[in-house]
Design an enzyme around this catalytic site. Structure first.
Site, short mmCIF file in Angstrom:
data_model
loop_
_atom_site.label_atom_id
_atom_site.label_comp_id
_atom_site.label_asym_id
_atom_site.label_seq_id
_atom_site.Cartn_x
_atom_site.Cartn_y
_atom_site.Cartn_z
N LYS A 114 27.02 -4.66 5.39
CA LYS A 114 25.80 -5.39 5.02
C LYS A 114 25.28 -5.00 3.64
O LYS A 114 25.01 -5.87 2.80
CB LYS A 114 24.73 -5.14 6.09
CG LYS A 114 23.35 -5.66 5.75
CD LYS A 114 22.40 -5.43 6.88
CE LYS A 114 22.15 -3.96 7.14
NZ LYS A 114 21.38 -3.31 6.06
N ASP B 85 16.58 -7.99 3.66
CA ASP B 85 17.46 -7.15 4.48
C ASP B 85 16.82 -6.94 5.86
O ASP B 85 15.60 -6.97 6.00
CB ASP B 85 17.67 -5.81 3.76
CG ASP B 85 18.69 -4.93 4.45
OD1 ASP B 85 19.51 -5.45 5.23
OD2 ASP B 85 18.67 -3.71 4.21
N GLU B 86 17.66 -6.71 6.87
CA GLU B 86 17.19 -6.44 8.24
C GLU B 86 16.19 -7.49 8.71
O GLU B 86 15.11 -7.19 9.23
CB GLU B 86 16.56 -5.04 8.32
CG GLU B 86 17.47 -3.90 7.88
CD GLU B 86 18.56 -3.57 8.89
OE1 GLU B 86 18.73 -4.33 9.86
OE2 GLU B 86 19.24 -2.55 8.71
N GLN C 29 21.03 -6.47 17.02
CA GLN C 29 20.48 -5.14 16.77
C GLN C 29 18.96 -5.18 16.61
O GLN C 29 18.36 -4.30 15.99
CB GLN C 29 21.12 -4.52 15.53
CG GLN C 29 22.61 -4.28 15.67
CD GLN C 29 23.20 -3.55 14.47
OE1 GLN C 29 23.03 -2.34 14.29
NE2 GLN C 29 23.90 -4.29 13.64
N ARG D 127 27.54 2.92 17.23
CA ARG D 127 27.40 4.10 16.36
C ARG D 127 28.71 4.88 16.31
O ARG D 127 28.92 5.70 15.41
CB ARG D 127 26.32 5.05 16.87
CG ARG D 127 24.88 4.54 16.95
CD ARG D 127 24.44 3.82 15.71
NE ARG D 127 24.69 2.40 15.83
CZ ARG D 127 24.71 1.55 14.81
NH1 ARG D 127 24.57 1.99 13.59
NH2 ARG D 127 24.93 0.26 15.00
#
Length: 679
Positions: A35, A221-222, A252, A610
């Protein structure tokens, strides 16, 4: 770099995301798909296309992310070119606008930002003016309500109109008074920085027009973490035909409790008709076996989502393992043994290659304790070491008074925890008596002369406290049964019942109560390992020596990471252990009650992704809570993995079942949870 050089450094999907610079673009960046690389290369591509850096605005959620982005961009296009681009958090961007324009809203240009302490002080002042600072008023809930209103762009007058309950009405009055005090002192809080920019854009079209003229290319972003205020500001900045690129992953989205709205990313194609959707699905972090498990977990729930299928060219790797152990102690010892084995037999000699993840901080206690006993270094990430938590220190202070009634510091620590009418005046009298008569502070509560100086209410509180301590001292005089005696003492002294008054937020006080219950369990487990009955002093000595000996190992260096899953988002490790995969713990029972099972499933997905090379999902057959051991049920999330995980039975199992039976049981539990949510 030229445009072609930029594209040559990316895979086809990344290249498409970087080179599509006009119109609305949604980049669905799955976990580990590069990303940050795509964002920085996209900006570099725009600069190489002749777009002025000053017209590019990139917004992130942390200053760390913004710094990393700028450093990467500078490496691609040079420091001077990178400086032209505006990169920062939503709040830093809004702060720049407010510095220029806030006087339009009646503030002076030299406003200050109220930090958390300032906000709490002003909030208490507002409550005091309205007579709401009495004991038992849910002040934390009211303070949170004000923040929620601001993030929903609800002004005080609208909050009054929306109020449906007496509490809502009172909170709206506090909000109005709180805001008036802020403005009177020429201060804004963090939520105001978004709210006031929205007001500027809505009430002063020329301010919005100037921002649109300058920032022609927007990048976020995010995006899955945006709230309503941030979404609205972006919509206003972009106008009817925005050059807006948002990057994120709805799978997420795990921060709804902070106000994040997953609907923002899910509804992007509808909010911006004609938007191009680009999926990044090649994962550069994990082996295929782990990604297969992640894909199964996230796709099995039936929730609305943007479908993605992560894949990797890094090889098949190790199949994730579901391991059932007897109890939390066996779980922690299993982790220690696996860390040793993997370090000795593979190319992963560093402790920092390992992470232990858990749904709630309370679950770290047994792991910390076992790691210390086994001399395995660790560091806490996103949380405090268990015995450093305030509520645990308070509980220990109560117990230390039993062992040492001359421990004035412990008395001072617990005197108002919970509040019992023994405040500043009493403390001052105790200190004066100590300096003149050289007697312990606690002894004053049995001294008629000293008690005569106190109010009638304070006398009653002091004598009641002294009486409970005397009774507990007599009880602890006989060795053994420390966990039972400690629980009874903390109940009788009012600590358990008073946590709600110390930590007024219901969820916060409940979590801290869970931590103290876990502390009682720690005492019971310590006793169970001994060959003879212990005194309370024996146990407290063991705690003290353990803390002192190993404190340096937690500060840094090569160490295993211990973290909540929430705090681990954005991190990656070669080997990951996820503990307590049990019903009521993961998914958390409170989330199930509140209908947040889909977010819990996304959290599970984050935990899986993760891991780079090896993943262990651990559960126990029984788990202790407040000194009582009860059977555990497997997490229904384990059923989502199908045959993408290998189930291992420990020699310590007390439950035996075939994999088919277990999967059927998991599926039934998950189905019941989902039905409970819809009902």
């Amino acid at each position: 770099m030229t445009q072609q050089e930029i594209l040559d450094a990316l895979n086809p999907q990344q290249g498409e995301a970087a080179s599509t610079i006009s119109g609305a673009v949604l980049v669905l960046a799955g976990a580990g798909t590069g990303k940050t690389r795509v964002i920085t290369y996209r900006i570099a591509y725009m600069l190489a296309s002749g777009i002025p850096g000053a017209s590019i605005l990139g917004m992130t959620f942390t200053n760390k992310a913004a710094r990393e982005m700028r450093e990467r961009l500078a490496a691609l296009v040079g420091e001077e070119n990178a400086k032209e681009v505006t990169l920062g958090t939503f709040h830093s961007f809004c702060g720049k606008i407010l510095r220029r324009e806030i006087q339009k809203l009646g503030y002076l240009p030299g406003y200050t930002i109220a930090d958390e302490t300032d906000q709490q002080g002003i909030f208490k002042q507002a409550c005091g003016k309205l007579g709401c600072n009495y004991e038992g008023f849910p002040s934390t809930e009211a303070f949170s309500r004000i923040s929620k209103w601001k993030n929903q762009l609800v002004l005080p007058r609208e909050a009054h109109r929306q109020a449906e309950t007496p509490f809502d009405s009172t909170a709206a009055q506090i909000y109005e008074e709180y805001q008036a005090i802020l403005e009177e002192q020429n201060q804004v809080d963090f939520d105001d920085m978004l709210l006031l920019v929205w007001r500027l854009f809505a009430e002063f079209p020329e301010v919005l027009a100037a921002c649109r003229e300058r920032y022609r290319y927007l990048l976020v972003d995010e995006y899955q973490d945006t709230n309503y205020a941030q979404y609205t500001i972006l919509k206003m900045l972009g106008g009817d035909h925005p050059n807006l690129c948002v990057v994120g992953d709805d799978d997420q989205s795990i921060y709804s409790w902070r106000g994040a709205d997953v609907g923002n990313i899910l509804d992007f194609p509808e909010d911006f008709p004609g938007a191009k959707v680009i999926k990044l699905e090649q994962n550069y972090r994990s082996c295929s076996a782990i990604l297969n498990a992640a894909n199964m977990a996230i796709a099995s729930g039936g929730a609305r989502r943007h479908r993605k299928q992560l894949w990797s060219a890094l090889g098949e790797g190790e199949i994730p393992r579901i391991v059932q152990l007897d109890d939390a102690e066996a779980e922690a010892k299993f982790i220690c043994e696996m860390v040793r084995q993997i370090r000795s037999k593979t190319d992963r000699p560093c402790y920092s290659d390992f992470a232990v993840l858990y749904r709630s901080n309370v679950l770290s206690r047994q792991i910390e304790q076992t790691f210390r006993a086994e001399n395995i270094p660790y560091r806490m990430f996103g949380g405090q070491p268990f015995f450093q938590r305030q509520e645990i220190k308070d509980a220990i202070a109560y117990l230390r008074l039993i062992v040492n009634p001359n421990d004035d510091q412990s008395l001072l620590r617990i005197l108002s925890t919970p509040p019992r009418g023994l405040g500043g005046k009493v403390v001052e009298l105790l200190k004066n008596r100590r300096s003149v008569e050289h007697k312990s502070m606690l002894s004053g509560f049995s001294d008629a002369a000293f008690l005569g100086k106190l109010s009638h209410a304070a006398q009653n509180s002091a004598t009641a406290l002294a009486s409970v301590i005397r009774q507990a001292t007599a009880s602890f005089a006989t060795p053994g049964d420390l966990a039972v005696k400690s629980a009874e003492y903390l109940e009788n002294v009012g600590y358990f019942g008073g946590l709600q008054r110390v930590y007024k937020d219901i969820d916060d006080s409940r979590k801290r109560r869970e931590n103290v219950d876990e502390f009682i369990s720690a005492i019971a487990q310590y006793e169970a390992r001994q060959t003879e009955k212990l005194t309370l002093a024996d146990y407290l000595d063991s705690c003290l020596l353990l803390e002192e000996k190993d404190r340096d190992s937690e500060e840094g260096g090569d160490a295993v990471t211990l973290s909540t899953v929430h705090a681990a988002k954005g991190l990656e490790f070669p080997v990951v252990f996820v503990v307590a995969m049990e019903t009521g713990l993961f998914p958390h029972d409170r989330a199930v009650e509140e209908g947040s099972i889909d977010e819990e499933r996304r959290l599970f997905y984050v935990a899986i992704t993760r891991a780079k090379r090896a993943l262990y999902l651990l559960r126990t057959a029984r788990r202790m809570n407040r000194g009582v051991t009860r059977p555990s049920r497997p997490s229904p999330f384990l059923a989502l993995l199908g045959n993408t995980a290998e189930r291992k039975e420990s020699d310590e199992l007390i439950e035996k079942a075939s994999e088919e039976d277990l999967r059927a049981a998991f599926a039934k539990i998950y189905e019941s949870l989902m039905q409970g949510k819809t009902e």
